[in-house]
Design an enzyme around this catalytic site. Sequence first.
Site, PDB file in Angstrom:
ATOM      1  N   LYS A 289     -37.748  -2.369  18.908  1.00  0.00           N
ATOM      2  CA  LYS A 289     -38.063  -1.879  17.568  1.00  0.00           C
ATOM      3  C   LYS A 289     -38.657  -0.481  17.662  1.00  0.00           C
ATOM      4  O   LYS A 289     -39.123  -0.074  18.726  1.00  0.00           O
ATOM      5  CB  LYS A 289     -39.100  -2.797  16.918  1.00  0.00           C
ATOM      6  CG  LYS A 289     -38.583  -4.159  16.535  1.00  0.00           C
ATOM      7  CD  LYS A 289     -39.715  -4.971  15.919  1.00  0.00           C
ATOM      8  CE  LYS A 289     -39.327  -6.417  15.697  1.00  0.00           C
ATOM      9  NZ  LYS A 289     -38.293  -6.613  14.663  1.00  0.00           N
ATOM     10  N   ARG A 363     -34.078 -16.813  15.114  1.00  0.00           N
ATOM     11  CA  ARG A 363     -33.089 -17.853  14.813  1.00  0.00           C
ATOM     12  C   ARG A 363     -32.688 -18.621  16.070  1.00  0.00           C
ATOM     13  O   ARG A 363     -32.285 -19.773  15.992  1.00  0.00           O
ATOM     14  CB  ARG A 363     -31.891 -17.228  14.089  1.00  0.00           C
ATOM     15  CG  ARG A 363     -31.086 -16.254  14.878  1.00  0.00           C
ATOM     16  CD  ARG A 363     -30.216 -15.380  13.994  1.00  0.00           C
ATOM     17  NE  ARG A 363     -30.993 -14.367  13.262  1.00  0.00           N
ATOM     18  CZ  ARG A 363     -30.462 -13.413  12.508  1.00  0.00           C
ATOM     19  NH1 ARG A 363     -29.165 -13.344  12.340  1.00  0.00           N
ATOM     20  NH2 ARG A 363     -31.221 -12.536  11.885  1.00  0.00           N
TER      21      ARG A 363
HETATM   22 ZN    ZN Z   1     -36.903  -9.718  16.189  1.00  0.00          ZN
END
Ligand code: ZN
Length: 523
Positions: A289, A363
């Site tokens: 990120k 997920r």
């Molecule tokens: Zn993530």
Amino acid sequence: MIRSPGGFLKNVTRRIIGIRRLCSDECPTERKGLIVGVYEGEDGEPVFTPAAQKFNDKCDNKILELIKQSGASLHPGKGKAFNNIDNEFWAIAVVGLGKEKLGYNELEAIDEGMEAVRMAAGMGGVLLRKQGCTRVLVEGLGFPEQAAEGTALALWRYQENKMREHWKVIPSIELYDDPDSDSFQRGLFKAESQNLARRLSDTPANLMTPLHFAQECVNELCPCGIRVEVHDRDWIEHAKMNAFMAVARGSCEPPVLLEISYCGGPQDMKPILMVGKGITFDSGGLCLKKCPGMSRYRADMSGAAAIVGALRCVSALSLPININAVIALCENMPSGMAMKCGDVVMGMNGKSIMITDTDNEGRLTLADCIVFGQATYKPRLLIDVGSLTPGIRSALGFGASGVFANSQTMWSQVRKASVITGDRVWRMPLWKYFDKKVTNYRSVDVDNKGKGKGDPCLAAAFLNQFVHCIDWLHFDTTGVSMLADDKVYPYYTKNRMSGRPTRTLLQLLYQLSCPNEGARDIK
Ligand code: ZN
Ligand code: ZN
């Protein structure tokens, strides 16, 4: 493996949770403050609540005069504090409740009367804290439960990492001049559960590793008679949770799997399965990120935190229901052992998963928990909660959790719950259109990114590949559970974690366990 000391302790669940207070004995002087409410009459004139009217009469109409002199706004969430009115109280916070008899507003999807009380009580708490009050008394404002929620949420602070001497006092909260102390106490329980979720979410990632989180669960839940089983890396590998392990392997912090069981109903009653995203830090892995804002991903376990908070309150309220929760805890980090883009792992249900984006780790961990939980507990309903996609924050901001439901009945239930709590939900689509976007691949069964736009829907479609023939609610909470970034709600602290949607989960569980008790008529 750590086990809770006594297994199920059903009659201990009525135990009252101690409200965290730092207060009176540490303060040299006690300062009492009082919150009273005022409605906006038809012609804009102030109309007192019964308790406020009594107090105004007691102090020779001073409150009414001060409201008129200061031109204080009577809108919900506005208020003013006054001193030197009464010998007993250091300060009186007069808070606006808006129009009288506000109720359910279908377009806004909220009970405006209850929300006005939360906003007013929250603003009262903030005003009295600024006045240095150490004891806050709040009148019922027509909804004692919501008055307690607003005050207790507003007075919460995250200051655990300051020197103890520099901790600010968190005032104690009491009900003033209202007979309904049961509702008030219930409101305090609910707010304290959310405050627990806020603390767990806000704690820096080095102080809230998977093991720390597991220890917090044992500390907070076992004394309430909830059973917590903590499984280590060997157990997880042995259970063939390959997708979970693919994420966990990138970090030196060992992963943990929690199995939490609350048994409040008959033993043969089918349980509700709750699965929470428990990534204690999400760097994005090799798909790293961007640096600005990365620290907020210490709260990538806010889904798990909301479930833990809700379960503590479920036990305090002794709800007649059985709940099993499965939480996969790990960090998502880049390293020589980290999962790589294009890796393929085998899910617990035998479907192969392509890891196209290592930042879509939530997920992967949820999928294994869902398969494991369904096979182990044979639940009647699955609720999963997690900060899955930034896309849901782009769409709904801090306004609502995105909820995906495969059952109309369950959607109605969760919507009703959120109308009551003010912690709103918005329905998102769970269509076959999105299923194809994550399954239409030549070499694998499912892809963890999918094709095209609509990230939140693709994440839900991915999870859908692991859900079997049961009612299912999926909460995507990235927008609401992380930093509270606006000042709309006086009862949330700006730039701190919100602990949402703890109270909506709680209200939903309450409705499911006591189906005939509705608060107000909401469709
Ligand atoms: Zn993530
Ligand atoms: Zn994440």
